[in-house]
Design an enzyme around this catalytic site. Structure first.
Site, mmCIF file in Angstrom:
data_model
loop_
_atom_site.group_PDB
_atom_site.id
_atom_site.type_symbol
_atom_site.label_atom_id
_atom_site.label_comp_id
_atom_site.label_asym_id
_atom_site.label_seq_id
_atom_site.Cartn_x
_atom_site.Cartn_y
_atom_site.Cartn_z
ATOM 1 N N GLU A 19 -63.576 -5.354 -1.713
ATOM 2 C CA GLU A 19 -63.589 -4.011 -1.153
ATOM 3 C C GLU A 19 -64.120 -3.035 -2.206
ATOM 4 O O GLU A 19 -63.914 -1.837 -2.110
ATOM 5 C CB GLU A 19 -62.215 -3.612 -0.614
ATOM 6 C CG GLU A 19 -61.071 -3.709 -1.576
ATOM 7 C CD GLU A 19 -59.749 -3.318 -0.914
ATOM 8 O OE1 GLU A 19 -58.871 -4.167 -0.889
ATOM 9 O OE2 GLU A 19 -59.610 -2.187 -0.435
ATOM 10 N N CYS A 46 -57.901 -5.691 1.447
ATOM 11 C CA CYS A 46 -57.396 -6.793 0.608
ATOM 12 C C CYS A 46 -57.285 -8.112 1.362
ATOM 13 O O CYS A 46 -57.059 -9.156 0.745
ATOM 14 C CB CYS A 46 -56.030 -6.431 0.047
ATOM 15 S SG CYS A 46 -56.059 -4.914 -0.895
ATOM 16 N N HIS A 80 -49.254 -10.582 -0.844
ATOM 17 C CA HIS A 80 -50.260 -9.657 -1.373
ATOM 18 C C HIS A 80 -49.500 -8.635 -2.215
ATOM 19 O O HIS A 80 -48.487 -8.090 -1.766
ATOM 20 C CB HIS A 80 -51.018 -8.955 -0.238
ATOM 21 C CG HIS A 80 -51.784 -7.770 -0.752
ATOM 22 N ND1 HIS A 80 -52.771 -7.904 -1.702
ATOM 23 C CD2 HIS A 80 -51.667 -6.432 -0.511
ATOM 24 C CE1 HIS A 80 -53.245 -6.708 -2.008
ATOM 25 N NE2 HIS A 80 -52.587 -5.792 -1.302
HETATM 26 N N1 CAA Z 1 -36.813 4.619 -12.807
HETATM 27 C C1 CAA Z 1 -36.842 3.546 -12.007
HETATM 28 N N2 CAA Z 1 -37.413 3.578 -10.759
HETATM 29 C C2 CAA Z 1 -37.961 4.730 -10.335
HETATM 30 C C3 CAA Z 1 -37.954 5.896 -11.150
HETATM 31 C C4 CAA Z 1 -37.335 5.809 -12.425
HETATM 32 N N3 CAA Z 1 -37.294 6.852 -13.239
HETATM 33 N N4 CAA Z 1 -38.553 6.876 -10.458
HETATM 34 C C5 CAA Z 1 -38.946 6.353 -9.255
HETATM 35 N N5 CAA Z 1 -38.582 5.065 -9.196
HETATM 36 C C6 CAA Z 1 -38.805 4.109 -8.108
HETATM 37 C C7 CAA Z 1 -38.657 4.703 -6.728
HETATM 38 O O1 CAA Z 1 -37.300 4.746 -6.313
HETATM 39 C C8 CAA Z 1 -39.520 3.769 -5.895
HETATM 40 O O2 CAA Z 1 -38.826 2.569 -5.621
HETATM 41 P P1 CAA Z 1 -38.317 2.287 -4.081
HETATM 42 O O3 CAA Z 1 -39.561 2.296 -3.228
HETATM 43 O O4 CAA Z 1 -37.674 0.956 -4.151
HETATM 44 O O5 CAA Z 1 -37.393 3.405 -3.750
HETATM 45 C C9 CAA Z 1 -40.645 3.398 -6.853
HETATM 46 O O6 CAA Z 1 -40.158 3.727 -8.172
HETATM 47 C C10 CAA Z 1 -41.920 4.188 -6.619
HETATM 48 O O7 CAA Z 1 -41.575 5.542 -6.614
HETATM 49 P P2 CAA Z 1 -42.236 6.530 -5.550
HETATM 50 O O8 CAA Z 1 -42.154 5.927 -4.193
HETATM 51 O O9 CAA Z 1 -41.685 7.896 -5.742
HETATM 52 O O10 CAA Z 1 -43.729 6.462 -6.107
HETATM 53 P P3 CAA Z 1 -45.001 7.283 -5.720
HETATM 54 O O11 CAA Z 1 -44.871 7.913 -4.386
HETATM 55 O O12 CAA Z 1 -45.340 8.144 -6.873
HETATM 56 O O13 CAA Z 1 -46.118 6.132 -5.667
HETATM 57 C C11 CAA Z 1 -47.091 4.394 -4.349
HETATM 58 C C12 CAA Z 1 -45.915 4.828 -5.207
HETATM 59 C C13 CAA Z 1 -47.034 5.114 -3.001
HETATM 60 C C14 CAA Z 1 -47.025 2.903 -4.127
HETATM 61 C C15 CAA Z 1 -48.420 4.763 -5.066
HETATM 62 O O14 CAA Z 1 -48.487 4.097 -6.293
HETATM 63 C C16 CAA Z 1 -49.668 4.422 -4.260
HETATM 64 O O15 CAA Z 1 -50.100 5.209 -3.433
HETATM 65 N N6 CAA Z 1 -50.287 3.237 -4.518
HETATM 66 C C17 CAA Z 1 -51.488 2.805 -3.820
HETATM 67 C C18 CAA Z 1 -51.218 2.338 -2.412
HETATM 68 C C19 CAA Z 1 -50.466 1.038 -2.324
HETATM 69 O O16 CAA Z 1 -50.417 0.262 -3.270
HETATM 70 N N7 CAA Z 1 -49.876 0.759 -1.158
HETATM 71 C C20 CAA Z 1 -49.165 -0.478 -0.929
HETATM 72 C C21 CAA Z 1 -49.297 -0.974 0.481
HETATM 73 S S1 CAA Z 1 -51.029 -0.965 0.969
HETATM 74 C C22 CAA Z 1 -51.659 -2.444 0.325
HETATM 75 O O17 CAA Z 1 -50.920 -3.319 -0.018
HETATM 76 C C23 CAA Z 1 -53.136 -2.589 0.194
HETATM 77 C C24 CAA Z 1 -53.526 -2.341 -1.227
HETATM 78 O O18 CAA Z 1 -53.633 -3.285 -2.024
HETATM 79 C C25 CAA Z 1 -53.790 -0.986 -1.653
#
Ligand code: CAA
Length: 409
Positions: free
Chosen positions: A80, A112, A234
């Site tokens: 991709e 993916c 994945h």
């Molecule tokens: N200590 C420990 N853990 C902490 C923490 C701290 N200080 N602060 C936050 N966390 C935890 C949160 O509780 C959360 O865990 P849970 O989901 O178990 O509650 C985790 O860390 C992530 O925190 P947030 O949800 O607040 O993180 P975010 O919103 O900043 O970003 C994300 C996370 C949405 C995955 C972001 O990285 C993102 O957009 N990534 C790209 C998209 C992606 O990977 N999507 C996955 C599904 S799509 C897919 O699989 C296709 C692909 O390859 C892209």
């Protein structure tokens, strides 16, 4: 009975990585969020002279050591991070690896999950022609904007798999289910270098696709979670696999204890935790991680879940073959990973910026990667690839064709 599956699986990752504690500090984020919450410790960063072709060819080079190339009649490349709207990246790799001119050679796309789509098509091909083999390459650079929530879930790498009848590594069962739904959770329009992503929504859709796949898979095969010894997911980030597997056990009301749930996935997380997201290759790096780090016995049953945003998901399964551990021992994945070096934050930002290039100006990249193949630059809007320095010294330079100065139509 003739079985079909993965005869051999290798992967390549760039030599450099960024330490996630250091990145967290730069972003003023608690490092525990990246290390535990997201589950990433190191993130692969490609060299300036690496792209999906050079990484895919480097993985394929390792794959084809001591293999008979003449039986390969199909090359399927999944990505991709495409570099061209028309020409398949697979064609460059086919040339660099010296594969037979009689091959069907093509590039596939569905976020993916196209690595899995390629695998499923390759399996049908070798079931129909058991004397032939298919090379599947899944190669990507996962890229989000600097300082965005997606930034700590980047990564880069390529997987190469030889698909055959009577495979030596993993026999794949002919039963599988797929799930398609039109959603905008992650996509990358043609004029953008970085993906657009609705992160929290993408996690919800991933879980929904997993739930739907399991519902149909258990209806059609009669399998339950207990039918499998290990699971590979994945893995956009390793915590996603934990979330998914915990969800599955909860929803299906299995009586697995948390420790058992962790054991079912633990070995598959190790490599992805220190590589990052490799999009199409990620599920197969999880499989390599399980095979290399746990050495499961022949007969071990593995459940495999593939997810591609947009979205298409697939659930299938494999059984570890008799020769698996003798094959995986020869592949050198641990050495490649252990020899990697960290880069500074400044170097990371510099490399990130250099990747935003247009095709219209000629470029000659300095030698940076020591991988078997490198992206040498751009000439007349076409990318040039070559075998790396060691081979140039021995006078066996293999280079892709230099484009003629064409006229835009
Ligand atoms: N200590 C420990 N853990 C902490 C923490 C701290 N200080 N602060 C936050 N966390 C935890 C949160 O509780 C959360 O865990 P849970 O989901 O178990 O509650 C985790 O860390 C992530 O925190 P947030 O949800 O607040 O993180 P975010 O919103 O900043 O970003 C994300 C996370 C949405 C995955 C972001 O990285 C993102 O957009 N990534 C790209 C998209 C992606 O990977 N999507 C996955 C599904 S799509 C897919 O699989 C296709 C692909 O390859 C892209």
């Amino acid at each position: 009975m003739t079985t079909a599956g993965i005869d051999k699986l290798t992967f390549y990752v760039p030599h450099h990585y960024i330490d996630m504690t250091m990145l967290a500090r730069q972003r003023d984020v608690d490092p525990a969020k990246y290390l535990d919450g997201i589950g990433q410790e190191k993130m692969s960063v490609p060299a300036v002279d690496e792209d999906i072709v050079s990484m895919g060819a480097s993985a394929g080079h390792q794959l084809l050591q001591n293999e008979d190339k003449s039986s390969i009649d199909m090359v399927l490349l999944a990505t991709e991070s495409g570099i061209d709207q028309s020409k398949a990246a697979a064609i460059y790799i086919h040339e660099l690896l010296g594969l037979p001119a009689t091959c069907l050679t093509v590039e596939m796309k569905q976020a993916c999950s196209s690595g899995t789509a390629a695998l499923l098509l390759a399996l049908d091909h070798v079931r129909a022609r058991p004397d032939k083999k298919v090379m599947v390459v899944a190669t990507d650079i996962a890229r989000y904007g600097l300082s965005t929530p997606g930034e700590p879930t980047q990564g880069a790498g390529a997987v190469a798999m030889l698909i055959s009848a009577n495979p030596r590594t993993l026999e794949i069962s002919p039963e599988y289910v797929t799930y398609t739904e039109d959603v905008m959770d992650f996509w990358r329009p043609n004029d953008r270098e970085e993906a657009i992503v609705d992160g929290q929504y993408s996690i919800k859709v991933y879980i929904r696709a997993l739930t739907e796949c399991w519902k149909r898979y258990s209806e059609t095969t009669g399998c339950t979670v207990k039918s499998f010894d290990r699971f590979c997911y994945h893995m956009p980030f390793t915590h996603m696999a934990r979330k998914a597997h915990t969800h599955l056990n909860k929803r299906l009301k299995t009586d697995c204890e948390p420790q058992e749930i962790e054991e079912q996935i633990a070995a598959s997380l190790k490599y992805n935790r220190i590589i990052g997201n490799t999009y199409t290759g990620s599920l197969y790096i999880a499989l390599a991680s399980l095979l290399d780090n746990e050495h499961p016995a022949a007969g071990t049953k593995i459940g495999m879940f593939s997810y591609g945003s947009g979205c298409m998901a697939a659930l299938f399964s494999g059984t570890v073959a008799n020769e698996c551990s003798s094959i995986t021992k020869t592949l050198g994945h641990h050495t490649m990973l252990n020899e990697r070096e960290p880069i500074s934050y400044g170097e990371y930002v510099d490399l990130y910026g250099r990747r935003s290039i247009a095709s219209s100006s000629d470029i000659v990249w300095p030698h940076q990667t020591t991988a078997p193949f490198r992206w040498a630059g751009i000439q007349h809007a076409g990318r040039i690839y070559e075998q790396n320095t060691a081979d140039q010294k021995t006078g066996t330079l293999r280079q892709t064709g230099v484009p003629h100065a064409g006229t835009p139509c």
